[in-house]
Write a protein that holds these residues in place. Structure first.
Motif, PDB file in Angstrom:
ATOM      1  N   GLU A 236       0.831  -1.216   0.000  1.00 40.66           N
ATOM      2  CA  GLU A 236       0.000   0.000   0.000  1.00 40.66           C
ATOM      3  C   GLU A 236       0.858   1.257   0.000  1.00 40.66           C
ATOM      4  OE1 GLU A 236      -2.265  -3.401   1.049  1.00 40.66           O
ATOM      5  OE2 GLU A 236      -0.437  -2.597   2.016  1.00 40.66           O
ATOM      6  N   THR A 237       1.946   1.233   0.761  1.00 44.44           N
ATOM      7  CA  THR A 237       2.841   2.398   0.816  1.00 44.44           C
ATOM      8  C   THR A 237       3.543   2.609  -0.529  1.00 44.44           C
ATOM      9  OG1 THR A 237       3.208   1.996   3.168  1.00 44.44           O
ATOM     10  CG2 THR A 237       4.768   3.447   2.062  1.00 44.44           C
ATOM     11  N   LEU A 238       3.928   1.494  -1.163  1.00 45.43           N
ATOM     12  CA  LEU A 238       4.612   1.589  -2.456  1.00 45.43           C
ATOM     13  C   LEU A 238       3.726   2.208  -3.534  1.00 45.43           C
ATOM     14  CD1 LEU A 238       6.438  -1.861  -2.506  1.00 45.43           C
ATOM     15  CD2 LEU A 238       7.546   0.382  -2.464  1.00 45.43           C
ATOM     16  N   GLN A 239       2.419   2.115  -3.363  1.00 44.75           N
ATOM     17  CA  GLN A 239       1.508   2.669  -4.362  1.00 44.75           C
ATOM     18  C   GLN A 239       1.628   4.187  -4.482  1.00 44.75           C
ATOM     19  OE1 GLN A 239      -0.170   0.783  -6.482  1.00 44.75           O
ATOM     20  NE2 GLN A 239       0.662  -1.020  -5.425  1.00 44.75           N
ATOM     21  N   GLN A 240       2.336   4.815  -3.530  1.00 42.31           N
ATOM     22  CA  GLN A 240       2.567   6.263  -3.612  1.00 42.31           C
ATOM     23  C   GLN A 240       3.483   6.625  -4.785  1.00 42.31           C
ATOM     24  OE1 GLN A 240       4.180   7.683   0.112  1.00 42.31           O
ATOM     25  NE2 GLN A 240       2.766   6.437   1.340  1.00 42.31           N
ATOM     26  N   LEU A 241       4.287   5.653  -5.240  1.00 40.19           N
ATOM     27  CA  LEU A 241       5.255   5.922  -6.310  1.00 40.19           C
ATOM     28  C   LEU A 241       4.539   6.222  -7.629  1.00 40.19           C
ATOM     29  CD1 LEU A 241       7.804   3.129  -5.445  1.00 40.19           C
ATOM     30  CD2 LEU A 241       8.385   5.555  -5.636  1.00 40.19           C
ATOM     31  N   PRO A 242       4.913   7.296  -8.316  1.00 42.69           N
ATOM     32  CA  PRO A 242       4.273   7.630  -9.598  1.00 42.69           C
ATOM     33  C   PRO A 242       4.644   6.633 -10.686  1.00 42.69           C
ATOM     34  CG  PRO A 242       6.157   9.072  -9.199  1.00 42.69           C
ATOM     35  CD  PRO A 242       5.964   8.263  -7.938  1.00 42.69           C
ATOM     36  N   SER A 243       3.714   6.369 -11.580  1.00 37.96           N
ATOM     37  CA  SER A 243       3.914   5.506 -12.753  1.00 37.96           C
ATOM     38  C   SER A 243       4.220   4.059 -12.411  1.00 37.96           C
ATOM     39  CB  SER A 243       5.042   6.050 -13.659  1.00 37.96           C
ATOM     40  OG  SER A 243       4.781   7.374 -14.052  1.00 37.96           O
ATOM     41  N   LEU A 244       3.997   3.652 -11.132  1.00 36.50           N
ATOM     42  CA  LEU A 244       4.254   2.268 -10.741  1.00 36.50           C
ATOM     43  C   LEU A 244       3.165   1.353 -11.295  1.00 36.50           C
ATOM     44  CD1 LEU A 244       6.116   0.469  -8.843  1.00 36.50           C
ATOM     45  CD2 LEU A 244       4.257   0.690  -7.165  1.00 36.50           C
ATOM     46  N   THR A 245       3.562   0.301 -11.986  1.00 38.86           N
ATOM     47  CA  THR A 245       2.578  -0.649 -12.523  1.00 38.86           C
ATOM     48  C   THR A 245       2.646  -2.011 -11.846  1.00 38.86           C
ATOM     49  OG1 THR A 245       4.117  -1.328 -14.261  1.00 38.86           O
ATOM     50  CG2 THR A 245       2.545   0.445 -14.798  1.00 38.86           C
ATOM     51  N   ASP A 246       3.792  -2.307 -11.195  1.00 40.87           N
ATOM     52  CA  ASP A 246       3.905  -3.599 -10.523  1.00 40.87           C
ATOM     53  C   ASP A 246       5.003  -3.511  -9.469  1.00 40.87           C
ATOM     54  OD1 ASP A 246       3.316  -6.334 -10.089  1.00 40.87           O
ATOM     55  OD2 ASP A 246       5.067  -6.917 -11.254  1.00 40.87           O
ATOM     56  N   ALA A 247       4.803  -4.232  -8.370  1.00 39.46           N
ATOM     57  CA  ALA A 247       5.805  -4.298  -7.308  1.00 39.46           C
ATOM     58  C   ALA A 247       5.882  -5.746  -6.846  1.00 39.46           C
ATOM     59  CB  ALA A 247       5.440  -3.368  -6.155  1.00 39.46           C
ATOM     60  N   ARG A 248       7.095  -6.292  -6.861  1.00 41.07           N
ATOM     61  CA  ARG A 248       7.266  -7.700  -6.493  1.00 41.07           C
ATOM     62  C   ARG A 248       8.363  -7.824  -5.454  1.00 41.07           C
ATOM     63  NH1 ARG A 248       9.989 -12.311  -8.737  1.00 41.07           N
ATOM     64  NH2 ARG A 248      11.044 -10.960 -10.245  1.00 41.07           N
ATOM     65  N   ASN A 249       8.001  -8.404  -4.306  1.00 49.70           N
ATOM     66  CA  ASN A 249       8.955  -8.625  -3.225  1.00 49.70           C
ATOM     67  C   ASN A 249       9.732  -9.910  -3.527  1.00 49.70           C
ATOM     68  OD1 ASN A 249       8.784  -9.477   0.292  1.00 49.70           O
ATOM     69  ND2 ASN A 249      10.288  -8.228  -0.752  1.00 49.70           N
ATOM     70  N   THR A 250      11.022  -9.779  -3.848  1.00 49.13           N
ATOM     71  CA  THR A 250      11.808 -10.937  -4.277  1.00 49.13           C
ATOM     72  C   THR A 250      12.487 -11.661  -3.128  1.00 49.13           C
ATOM     73  OG1 THR A 250      13.713  -9.514  -4.729  1.00 49.13           O
ATOM     74  CG2 THR A 250      12.204  -9.973  -6.566  1.00 49.13           C
ATOM     75  N   LYS A 251      12.928 -10.905  -2.116  1.00 46.60           N
ATOM     76  CA  LYS A 251      13.594 -11.522  -0.970  1.00 46.60           C
ATOM     77  C   LYS A 251      13.757 -10.483   0.128  1.00 46.60           C
ATOM     78  CE  LYS A 251      17.910 -13.830   0.392  1.00 46.60           C
ATOM     79  NZ  LYS A 251      19.267 -14.210  -0.056  1.00 46.60           N
ATOM     80  N   GLY A 252      13.363 -10.832   1.371  1.00 44.85           N
ATOM     81  CA  GLY A 252      13.531  -9.912   2.492  1.00 44.85           C
ATOM     82  C   GLY A 252      12.919  -8.566   2.198  1.00 44.85           C
ATOM     83  N   ASN A 253      13.737  -7.511   2.199  1.00 42.24           N
ATOM     84  CA  ASN A 253      13.254  -6.159   1.904  1.00 42.24           C
ATOM     85  C   ASN A 253      13.654  -5.692   0.501  1.00 42.24           C
ATOM     86  OD1 ASN A 253      12.090  -5.851   4.501  1.00 42.24           O
ATOM     87  ND2 ASN A 253      14.105  -5.305   5.365  1.00 42.24           N
ATOM     88  N   ILE A 254      13.925  -6.673  -0.374  1.00 44.00           N
ATOM     89  CA  ILE A 254      14.288  -6.354  -1.767  1.00 44.00           C
ATOM     90  C   ILE A 254      13.031  -6.400  -2.630  1.00 44.00           C
ATOM     91  CG2 ILE A 254      15.672  -7.034  -3.758  1.00 44.00           C
ATOM     92  CD1 ILE A 254      17.657  -8.307  -1.822  1.00 44.00           C
ATOM     93  N   TRP A 255      12.849  -5.358  -3.440  1.00 46.52           N
ATOM     94  CA  TRP A 255      11.672  -5.252  -4.314  1.00 46.52           C
ATOM     95  C   TRP A 255      12.101  -5.010  -5.752  1.00 46.52           C
ATOM     96  CZ3 TRP A 255       6.446  -5.402  -2.798  1.00 46.52           C
ATOM     97  CH2 TRP A 255       6.217  -5.476  -1.424  1.00 46.52           C
ATOM     98  N   GLU A 256      11.335  -5.586  -6.671  1.00 48.76           N
ATOM     99  CA  GLU A 256      11.431  -5.233  -8.088  1.00 48.76           C
ATOM    100  C   GLU A 256      10.246  -4.350  -8.411  1.00 48.76           C
ATOM    101  OE1 GLU A 256      11.707  -8.288 -11.009  1.00 48.76           O
ATOM    102  OE2 GLU A 256      13.832  -8.654 -10.643  1.00 48.76           O
ATOM    103  N   LEU A 257      10.518  -3.134  -8.790  1.00 46.46           N
ATOM    104  CA  LEU A 257       9.469  -2.148  -9.070  1.00 46.46           C
ATOM    105  C   LEU A 257       9.419  -1.876 -10.567  1.00 46.46           C
ATOM    106  CD1 LEU A 257      10.333   0.365  -6.191  1.00 46.46           C
ATOM    107  CD2 LEU A 257       8.734  -1.562  -6.118  1.00 46.46           C
TER     108      LEU A 257
END
Length: 301
Positions: A236-257
């Motif tokens: 929900e917090t990541l949705q603040q990012l502009p132009s974000l179409t997908d967010a994937r948590n790959t490991k721990g606190n690592i994300w692919e945005l």
């Protein structure tokens, strides 16, 4: 102009293989012709080499019309088809001599193309005893026998191992120093290593035609950023990012945005982290390359 194609269309029954295709290629260019299976690449190459006739439109090679001046086109073009037709029971020199008779060229040319294509160590063997890479060299040598000004190569590196790929790539680059080369391939790294320009076809239509150095830079594709935060963050917090179409948590606190933006979104991710009391432990942009551009251009709508 080495190759000129104007409004070429071709159908097989009710299936349109080419739909009003147009482009031109200047002398000395090495042009990659890309597209998914069934996009129309081989059909167009067969039209340019006079193996097929177009339904509508015109095409010329070195100023000769492919329909009206077929003999002149055949003299100007060296062609390596996707399925390299070879007589496996013939020796390399024997096969080249047979083709030299067809082209009515001096037999001295046989040794020239053997040297040019690096066939010398294997030239004493039967073609059936050669590796796939050397068989491709025989096909290219055959295409070069009559010293054509234009070389058309349909999937010249299919089925080769990594070492053979490098060898054939270097051979094509060397040939391209004084000839126009038009080649199709599914191997994007080969296009990036060899070609000056890229034409992408999809469902029988040209979807892009640009210099390679400009294609990746100018094409808007999805941008993927990998970021590691110092602590957990919610979707929900990541949705603040502009132009974000997908967010994937790959490991721990690592994300692919994933973003749809023509500008580098790393500063926006950094600002987002600061605004939410987060630290970025790593922040990297995954490279946009020809493969990502190809996928974007040919993905199903």
């Amino acid at each position: 102009m080495s190759i000129e194609v104007k409004e070429i269309s071709k159908s097989y029954g009710g299936q349109k293989a080419l739909d009003a295709v147009s482009f031109s290629i200047n002398k000395g260019e090495i042009v990659g012709f890309l597209g998914p299976n069934g996009a129309g690449k081989s059909t167009l190459m067969k039209i340019l080499t006079t193996y097929l006739n177009a339904d509508t439109g015109t095409a010329s090679v070195n100023g000769s019309d492919v329909a009206a001046d077929q003999k002149e086109v055949q003299k100007a073009v060296g062609y390596l088809p996707e399925h390299n037709p070879l007589y496996l029971d013939l020796y390399v020199r024997e096969y080249l001599a047979f083709n030299a008779d067809v082209y009515k060229v001096n037999k001295n040319r046989i040794e020239e193309v053997i040297n040019l294509t690096g066939l010398t160590p294997e030239a004493h063997k039967k073609i059936g005893a050669l590796s796939k890479g050397y068989r491709q060299r025989v096909g290219i040598a055959t295409a070069l026998l009559h010293d054509p000004e234009v070389l058309i190569l349909d999937e010249p590196t299919t089925g080769l191992d990594p070492n053979q790929l490098v060898e054939i790539r270097d051979l094509i680059k060397n040939i391209g120093s004084d000839k126009t080369v038009f080649l199709s391939t599914h191997i994007m790294q080969e296009v990036e290593a060899i070609c000056d320009r890229v034409i992408i076809i999809d469902h029988g239509r040209i979807v892009t035609d640009k210099k390679l150095k400009n294609l990746v830079k100018d094409t808007k594709v999805e941008q993927v950023i990998e970021v590691e935060f110092d602590k957990a963050v919610s979707m929900e917090t990541l949705q603040q990012l502009p132009s974000l179409t997908d967010a994937r948590n790959t490991k721990g606190n690592i994300w692919e945005l994933t973003f749809t933006s023509g500008t580098d979104m790393r500063p926006a991710v950094f600002d987002f982290a600061q605004a939410n009391s987060l630290k970025t432990l790593q922040l990297s942009l995954k490279n946009k390359n020809l493969e990502t551009v190809f996928r974007e251009m040919t993905k199903k709508k």
